[in-house]
Design an enzyme around this catalytic site. Structure first.
Site, PDB file in Angstrom:
ATOM      1  N   LYS A  34     -45.675 -47.206  -6.854  1.00  0.00           N
ATOM      2  CA  LYS A  34     -46.037 -45.835  -6.263  1.00  0.00           C
ATOM      3  C   LYS A  34     -46.612 -44.957  -7.261  1.00  0.00           C
ATOM      4  CE  LYS A  34     -40.976 -45.201  -6.724  1.00  0.00           C
ATOM      5  NZ  LYS A  34     -40.194 -43.996  -6.719  1.00  0.00           N
ATOM      6  N   TYR A 254     -48.884 -18.780 -27.910  1.00  0.00           N
ATOM      7  CA  TYR A 254     -48.276 -17.774 -26.806  1.00  0.00           C
ATOM      8  C   TYR A 254     -46.584 -17.342 -27.144  1.00  0.00           C
ATOM      9  CZ  TYR A 254     -52.373 -18.720 -24.036  1.00  0.00           C
ATOM     10  OH  TYR A 254     -53.767 -18.926 -23.657  1.00  0.00           O
TER      11      TYR A 254
HETATM   12  C1  LIG Z   1     -36.484 -47.524  -3.585  1.00  0.00           C
HETATM   13  C2  LIG Z   1     -36.781 -47.847  -4.976  1.00  0.00           C
HETATM   14  N1  LIG Z   1     -36.631 -49.044  -5.482  1.00  0.00           N
HETATM   15  C3  LIG Z   1     -37.059 -49.328  -6.789  1.00  0.00           C
HETATM   16  C4  LIG Z   1     -37.687 -48.190  -7.541  1.00  0.00           C
HETATM   17  C5  LIG Z   1     -37.865 -48.444  -8.926  1.00  0.00           C
HETATM   18  O1  LIG Z   1     -37.079 -47.851  -9.946  1.00  0.00           O
HETATM   19  P1  LIG Z   1     -37.118 -48.123 -11.396  1.00  0.00           P
HETATM   20  O2  LIG Z   1     -38.150 -47.421 -11.775  1.00  0.00           O
HETATM   21  O3  LIG Z   1     -35.852 -47.292 -11.826  1.00  0.00           O
HETATM   22  O4  LIG Z   1     -37.007 -49.477 -11.684  1.00  0.00           O
HETATM   23  C6  LIG Z   1     -37.476 -46.950  -7.042  1.00  0.00           C
HETATM   24  C7  LIG Z   1     -38.108 -45.655  -7.891  1.00  0.00           C
HETATM   25  O5  LIG Z   1     -37.708 -44.734  -7.813  1.00  0.00           O
HETATM   26  C8  LIG Z   1     -37.352 -46.563  -5.632  1.00  0.00           C
HETATM   27  O6  LIG Z   1     -37.239 -45.405  -5.262  1.00  0.00           O
END
Ligand SMILES: Cc1ncc(COP(=O)(O)O)c(C=O)c1O
Length: 358
Positions: A34, A254
């Protein structure tokens, strides 16, 4: 050309996926891609994992469609489920694995006209109170969905709130609540994020969901990526574009927020907050120049930042700068800025070209 790029080592991502799989022999793993694969570029990451990954996990239908376009067969898990009634038919067409995290989603699913049944993952709110059913409600929906025409596999999923803090009491409770439901008939079960993949074998179930570890950063405060055998995937690389000698009492940047306490040399670097480098990075945040540590000096600007290189006499115009990456863990920079590697990686902006190696 502006000397700034995010160099992404795809072989590191493949290595890190293999680490996840080695942690849990015989289990399968959704590579969590994602948010543009945590900023690394979803197309390239999915291509790199095409023949290796058992599946991919994404946050929304748009991301799922992008992954499906690159991979015809892989299982693709929609982590938050559908946001609108019209999405169920599309999810079915795309052959997605679908999280169902609320009564509203479950009702919309059974009211939908889908071309083929979907693999459904009932989400248990095991203690995070962000998404999911309570145990009793989940049992109810398990019974209702078991024979629904829209449902192929009926699976169980939950997510940890504190797996990154080892020994946290909530984690134990979350595991207990998950296990308590396993008298029900589920085809597949999934619980483990990176932290749990790496340190909690009892949570591995059927499908892992490693995210941050794939990109070579650590989910833990007290355990480094290197100690975990992970390889950093992204190096944010820039150059020195100016050098200034400043007198005692002169300020830099800045707000005149940094004032020289000694005669100093300041290197100006081609990366700023509009590239995703955090503006709140305090003076002293580590920067690597010509392979050596130097402290950030003064406020981060939109397109540039300044570094105190007084103690590095070899630094000159065009010296190579690593903001984070293979020699300076993103986790160290994140810690200095009061955040986590996840945020720094996923916030590298679109104007930073990604260059792929490996
Ligand atoms: C539902 C779910 N599963 C798995 C993950 C993966 O988590 P990580 O990046 O801590 O391995 C996420 C990440 O936010 C998540 O929202």
């Amino acid at each position: 050309m502006r000397p700034l790029a995010a160099i992404v080592d795809l072989s590191a991502i493949a290595h890190n996926y293999a680490v996840a799989k080695r942690c849990a022999p015989g289990r399968q793993a959704f590579a969590v891609v994602k948010a543009d694969a945590y900023g690394h570029g979803v197309r390239e990451v999915v291509t790199a994992l095409h023949d290796i990954a058992d599946g991919f996990a994404v946050a929304c239908l748009e991301e799922a469609a992008e992954v499906r376009a690159m991979h015809g067969e892989a299982r693709i898990l929609l982590l938050e489920g559908c946001f609108e009634a019209s999405e169920y038919a599309i999810a079915a067409q795309l052959g997605l694995d679908l999280v169902v995290q609320s009564a509203a989603q479950a009702q919309a699913l059974i009211a939908s006209d889908v071309s083929r049944p979907l693999n459904v993952w009932l989400k248990l709110d095991s203690g995070m109170h962000r998404l999911g059913f309570g145990s009793a409600e989940l049992r109810l929906w398990h019974a209702r969905l078991q024979d629904a025409g829209q449902v192929a596999e009926l699976n169980l999923i939950s997510h940890f709130a504190c797996a990154d803090e080892r020994g946290h009491s909530l984690t134990e409770l979350q595991v207990e609540r998950f296990l308590d439901l396993l008298d029900l008939d589920f085809n597949q079960r999934s619980l483990a994020n990176s932290a749990a993949v790496l340190t909690m074998p009892a949570t591995h179930m059927d499908w892992l969901r490693p995210g941050i570890m794939l990109y070579g950063a650590t989910p833990f405060a007290e355990l480094s990526a290197r100690e975990l055998g992970l390889k950093p995937a992204m190096t944010l690389a820039a150059r020195v574009i100016a050098i200034h000698d400043v007198a005692v009492g002169d300020s830099v940047g800045y707000g005149a927020a940094w004032v020289a306490q000694r005669v100093s040399r300041i290197a100006t670097v081609s990366c700023g907050y509009a590239d995703g480098y955090p503006r709140n990075a305090p003076s002293g945040t580590p920067v690597l120049i010509d392979g050596q540590h130097a402290p950030l000096a003064g406020r981060v600007s939109m397109d540039m930042l300044t570094v105190d290189v007084t103690d590095l006499p070899g630094v000159a115009l065009d010296s190579a700068v690593e903001l984070w990456g293979s020699h300076l863990p993103v986790d160290e920079v994140a810690k200095a800025c009061g955040t986590i590697g996840y945020e720094l990686l996923s916030k590298v902006t679109a104007r930073v070209p990604r260059r792929y190696v490996g």
